[in-house]
Design a protein around this motif. Structure first.
Motif, PDB file in Angstrom:
ATOM      1  N   MET A   1       0.841  -1.200   0.000  1.00  0.00           N
ATOM      2  CA  MET A   1       0.000   0.000   0.000  1.00  0.00           C
ATOM      3  C   MET A   1       0.873   1.246   0.000  1.00  0.00           C
ATOM      4  SD  MET A   1      -2.801   1.268   2.836  1.00  0.00           S
ATOM      5  CE  MET A   1      -1.540   1.506   4.079  1.00  0.00           C
ATOM      6  N   ASP A   2       0.598   2.191  -0.913  1.00  0.00           N
ATOM      7  CA  ASP A   2       1.338   3.444  -0.946  1.00  0.00           C
ATOM      8  C   ASP A   2       1.000   4.276   0.280  1.00  0.00           C
ATOM      9  OD1 ASP A   2       2.267   2.590  -3.339  1.00  0.00           O
ATOM     10  OD2 ASP A   2       1.057   3.958  -4.562  1.00  0.00           O
ATOM     11  N   ARG A   3       2.004   4.922   0.835  1.00  0.00           N
ATOM     12  CA  ARG A   3       1.803   5.788   1.980  1.00  0.00           C
ATOM     13  C   ARG A   3       2.110   7.225   1.600  1.00  0.00           C
ATOM     14  NH1 ARG A   3       2.678   3.289   7.369  1.00  0.00           N
ATOM     15  NH2 ARG A   3       2.739   1.035   7.167  1.00  0.00           N
ATOM     16  N   ARG A   4       1.797   8.138   2.516  1.00  0.00           N
ATOM     17  CA  ARG A   4       2.117   9.555   2.372  1.00  0.00           C
ATOM     18  C   ARG A   4       1.578  10.143   1.077  1.00  0.00           C
ATOM     19  NH1 ARG A   4       5.450  11.864   5.867  1.00  0.00           N
ATOM     20  NH2 ARG A   4       4.153  13.587   5.166  1.00  0.00           N
ATOM     21  N   ASN A   5       0.297   9.911   0.824  1.00  0.00           N
ATOM     22  CA  ASN A   5      -0.312  10.444  -0.386  1.00  0.00           C
ATOM     23  C   ASN A   5      -1.254  11.608  -0.122  1.00  0.00           C
ATOM     24  OD1 ASN A   5       1.008   8.891  -2.318  1.00  0.00           O
ATOM     25  ND2 ASN A   5      -0.352   7.162  -1.986  1.00  0.00           N
ATOM     26  N   GLU A   6      -1.089  12.269   1.050  1.00  0.00           N
ATOM     27  CA  GLU A   6      -1.796  13.521   1.296  1.00  0.00           C
ATOM     28  C   GLU A   6      -1.112  14.642   0.514  1.00  0.00           C
ATOM     29  OE1 GLU A   6       1.689  13.113   3.726  1.00  0.00           O
ATOM     30  OE2 GLU A   6      -0.084  11.820   3.720  1.00  0.00           O
ATOM     31  N   TYR A   7      -1.804  15.757   0.299  1.00  0.00           N
ATOM     32  CA  TYR A   7      -1.206  16.836  -0.486  1.00  0.00           C
ATOM     33  C   TYR A   7       0.028  17.358   0.240  1.00  0.00           C
ATOM     34  CZ  TYR A   7      -0.711  20.787  -3.614  1.00  0.00           C
ATOM     35  OH  TYR A   7      -0.219  21.685  -4.535  1.00  0.00           O
ATOM     36  N   PRO A   8       1.183  17.402  -0.423  1.00  0.00           N
ATOM     37  CA  PRO A   8       2.450  17.652   0.272  1.00  0.00           C
ATOM     38  C   PRO A   8       2.712  19.103   0.679  1.00  0.00           C
ATOM     39  CG  PRO A   8       2.771  16.442  -1.798  1.00  0.00           C
ATOM     40  CD  PRO A   8       1.409  17.025  -1.826  1.00  0.00           C
ATOM     41  N   ARG A   9       2.021  20.069   0.067  1.00  0.00           N
ATOM     42  CA  ARG A   9       2.328  21.488   0.282  1.00  0.00           C
ATOM     43  C   ARG A   9       1.068  22.164   0.822  1.00  0.00           C
ATOM     44  NH1 ARG A   9       3.927  23.502  -5.184  1.00  0.00           N
ATOM     45  NH2 ARG A   9       1.670  23.631  -5.356  1.00  0.00           N
ATOM     46  N   PRO A  10       0.766  21.953   2.106  1.00  0.00           N
ATOM     47  CA  PRO A  10      -0.562  22.302   2.630  1.00  0.00           C
ATOM     48  C   PRO A  10      -0.852  23.789   2.746  1.00  0.00           C
ATOM     49  CG  PRO A  10       0.878  21.528   4.386  1.00  0.00           C
ATOM     50  CD  PRO A  10       1.614  21.304   3.106  1.00  0.00           C
ATOM     51  N   GLN A  16      -5.743  20.130  -8.598  1.00  0.00           N
ATOM     52  CA  GLN A  16      -5.293  19.090  -9.515  1.00  0.00           C
ATOM     53  C   GLN A  16      -3.840  18.727  -9.237  1.00  0.00           C
ATOM     54  OE1 GLN A  16      -6.402  20.717 -13.522  1.00  0.00           O
ATOM     55  NE2 GLN A  16      -7.423  18.754 -13.726  1.00  0.00           N
ATOM     56  N   TRP A  17      -3.594  17.451  -8.983  1.00  0.00           N
ATOM     57  CA  TRP A  17      -2.228  16.990  -8.750  1.00  0.00           C
ATOM     58  C   TRP A  17      -2.220  15.471  -8.806  1.00  0.00           C
ATOM     59  CZ3 TRP A  17      -0.323  14.434  -4.146  1.00  0.00           C
ATOM     60  CH2 TRP A  17      -1.321  14.165  -3.197  1.00  0.00           C
ATOM     61  N   MET A  18      -1.023  14.901  -8.909  1.00  0.00           N
ATOM     62  CA  MET A  18      -0.884  13.452  -8.951  1.00  0.00           C
ATOM     63  C   MET A  18       0.362  13.031  -8.177  1.00  0.00           C
ATOM     64  SD  MET A  18      -0.763  10.912 -12.280  1.00  0.00           S
ATOM     65  CE  MET A  18       0.973  11.076 -12.683  1.00  0.00           C
ATOM     66  N   SER A  19       0.175  12.170  -7.205  1.00  0.00           N
ATOM     67  CA  SER A  19       1.300  11.697  -6.398  1.00  0.00           C
ATOM     68  C   SER A  19       2.171  10.733  -7.201  1.00  0.00           C
ATOM     69  CB  SER A  19       0.790  10.993  -5.143  1.00  0.00           C
ATOM     70  OG  SER A  19       1.872  10.416  -4.424  1.00  0.00           O
ATOM     71  N   LEU A  20       3.486  10.869  -7.036  1.00  0.00           N
ATOM     72  CA  LEU A  20       4.427   9.895  -7.579  1.00  0.00           C
ATOM     73  C   LEU A  20       5.091   9.090  -6.461  1.00  0.00           C
ATOM     74  CD1 LEU A  20       6.207  11.750 -10.541  1.00  0.00           C
ATOM     75  CD2 LEU A  20       4.281  10.153 -10.602  1.00  0.00           C
ATOM     76  N   ASN A  21       4.517   9.157  -5.266  1.00  0.00           N
ATOM     77  CA  ASN A  21       4.979   8.282  -4.196  1.00  0.00           C
ATOM     78  C   ASN A  21       4.601   6.846  -4.525  1.00  0.00           C
ATOM     79  OD1 ASN A  21       5.888  10.507  -2.831  1.00  0.00           O
ATOM     80  ND2 ASN A  21       4.203  10.564  -1.356  1.00  0.00           N
ATOM     81  N   GLY A  22       5.268   5.920  -3.878  1.00  0.00           N
ATOM     82  CA  GLY A  22       4.982   4.506  -4.128  1.00  0.00           C
ATOM     83  C   GLY A  22       6.228   3.773  -4.584  1.00  0.00           C
TER      84      GLY A  22
END
Length: 573
Positions: A1-10, A16-22
């Motif tokens: 499971m991917d973690r830390r997929n909250e918006y990084p710059r609060p 509109q954005w797309m996480s590249l974590n994982g």
């Protein structure tokens, strides 16, 4: 499971954005592994959990950009990569960055193929180089004393977002509670087609406070907004009901919209807090009232994930637990923390002394790199009302000659005045601990408060806290560097305690007692601090155990060692 997929710059949010974590491919010495970004390879949550000796590592992955983003600029954003990196997309160089603690981004628009895209991040982290800002990351094979496992590579989130050419690049909010105003400084992108229009809507608790539209003819703009509607208020109503404090973390939500000449829009959601931190008569005041700071030293380490929090919830839990134990803030130690922590500190009401990771060997080049990165930290975190103190150096690390060396002293003084030149709303400590040069706070460290039964040392500890002149009796180094002296600054004991429980796991603390004696020992040293007429705040060492250092109020798993109510009764004495 991917973690830390909250918006990084609060504090600068686009919808509109797309996480590249994982999962990414990860190469060390040409050997291919799989790694979970944003966790470093030395951490268990990365899926690797091994120390490495190599200075170079490589990350690769493929991704697809949503077709709906065509016609916009596509930016690739990194929260932080330790220490330097070069980034390639589809085999083409898109940019590089130096510094392990600050964000950066690149425009990918011209290199995308709008199919399967390939990204390659080549990282260099010189593990043996003591000239780079590394904080507590140890360069030897095994952690020892106050030094911990190093962290190499990507350690904060990576994400994509589509943006317009005419867009906001940054915004800073400078509160003035005396006038009931906030100054808003903002900057447009370099590619912006000017003039354009900017709409600003400010709300508090769902109620609109301000709405205005301005013509933007220059890249950088400034407007002042009356948020207290001061003419309608009397007395200190607006201070108590509308200002930010740990007890009442009032925030104003902001939506800023840029409309270009061709009708395209850029919208950013952000926020600010109205608060004032200042010095009066040798005391620190928050919103015109004396405020006793009860801080806890926070290293920002986790057992399974090192300097990256395992989840956003982990930040919330740390702040909740610190507040439950009676602390109203923390002093971040040798680490620039993830913006998500600062966001929750803003929302939950938790003071923060922001820190920079130290380097260890002074050279003019090391000093210049440190200073540049420190400016980027101030720029990134300017809007967080929870940050009340900027602290750059710690215990003369990196400047061992500061007591008498004019070059080292000049560096510390330059950092102090640089911080004030960039930010007039916060206090600044140039060298926290001892051998201070220019400083708004007399921030000193000591762990010489006496072991249990050592009555002579305990009495000396109490006696030394009666005057600034007496502090040298319990300090490792002089309070001030040569040529500098006490000028009436507020006195904060910014490190003390460090009491370990001797009958727990193997490890160490600055002093130790058995479990049954811990609360008594904590009460004794805390009462001595509260009994001092010169001290107006403290920072207890520390929030959690970290690796071999076992002097935390929480375990290395961030769980309570004792009933938090018992700790609170002592801390809130």
């Amino acid at each position: 499971m991917d973690r830390r997929n909250e918006y990084p710059r609060p504090d600068f949010v686009r919808d509109q954005w797309m996480s590249l974590n994982g999962e990414w491919d990860f190469y060390v010495k040409e050997e291919k592994r799989r790694i979970q970004v944003p966790f470093v390879c030395q951490s268990l949550l990365s899926g690797i959990g091994e120390r490495i000796e190599e200075d170079q590592v490589v990350y690769e992955r493929v991704f697809q950009v949503p077709k709906a983003w065509k016609g916009k600029q596509v930016r690739l954003n990194f929260g932080a990569v330790d220490y330097s990196c070069q980034v390639f997309v589809n085999g083409l160089f898109v940019g590089s960055h130096v510094g392990g603690h600050t964000p950066f981004s690149f425009d990918l628009t011209e290199v995308l193929c709008w199919g399967e895209e390939h990204i390659r991040v080549c990282v260099t982290d010189p593990l043996q180089d003591e000239r780079i800002a590394r904080g507590k990351q140890f360069w030897k094979e095994k952690s020892e004393v106050i030094w911990y496992t190093p962290s190499t590579g990507i350690w904060q989130s990576v994400w994509l977002e589509p943006v317009e050419k005419t867009r906001l690049q940054w915004v800073h909010f400078t509160p003035d509670i005396d006038e009931g105003m906030v100054r808003i400084d903002y900057c447009m992108s370099e590619e912006a087609a000017l003039p354009c229009r900017t709409q600003i809507v400010i709300t508090k608790d769902g109620r609109q406070v301000f709405e205005g539209i301005t013509d933007c003819r220059e890249r950088e703009q400034t407007i002042a907004v009356d948020v207290f509607h001061k003419k309608a208020l009397t007395g200190f109503y607006h201070f108590g009901e509308s200002c930010w404090s740990p007890e009442k973390p009032n925030l104003y939500d902001v939506v800023m919209k840029v409309v270009s000449r061709d009708g395209k829009e850029d919208e950013v959601k952000t926020y600010f807090g109205m608060r004032k931190i200042e010095i009066k008569e040798g005391r620190i005041y928050l919103n015109h009232r004396p405020y006793y700071q009860k801080l806890v030293l926070d290293q920002g380490y986790w057992k399974e994930s090192l300097i990256t929090a395992p989840s956003d919830e982990a930040y919330i839990e740390d702040i909740k637990k610190a507040k439950a134990m009676g602390f109203n803030g923390c002093r971040k130690h040798e680490k620039v923390e993830d913006p998500r922590f600062l966001y929750w500190a803003d929302r939950m009401g938790f003071l923060v002394w922001e820190a920079m990771a130290s380097f260890w060997v002074y050279t003019p080049q090391a000093a210049a790199a440190f200073m540049k990165e420190w400016m980027d930290v101030i720029h990134r975190d300017y809007n967080h009302p929870s940050i009340v103190v900027w602290g750059m150096l710690n215990e003369s690390w990196g400047v061992p000659g500061i007591g008498h060396d004019r070059q080292h002293q000049a560096f510390a003084k330059a950092l102090y005045h640089l911080a004030h030149s960039l930010d007039t709303t916060r206090l600044v400590v140039s060298n926290d601990g001892w051998e201070m040069t220019d400083s708004d706070i007399c921030a000193f460290h000591t762990y010489k408060h006496g072991r249990e039964g050592d009555r002579r040392r305990q009495e000396l500890f109490q006696e030394s806290l009666k005057s600034v002149e007496g502090l040298h009796l319990i300090m490792e180094k002089p309070v001030f560097a040569e040529g500098t002296g006490y000028e009436g600054q507020p006195v904060i004991l910014s490190e003390f305690g460090g009491i370990a429980v001797s009958d727990e796991e193997e490890g160490w603390g600055y002093t130790s007692v058995n479990r049954d004696g811990f609360l008594k020992a904590l009460s004794r040293v805390t009462e001595a601090v509260y009994g001092s007429k010169i001290i107006c705040g403290f920072c207890y060492t520390q929030l959690t155990d970290v690796e071999q250092e076992r002097n935390g109020l929480l375990t290395a798993d961030h769980q309570f060692k004792f009933d938090p109510e018992d700790i609170r009764k002592i801390i809130e004495l």
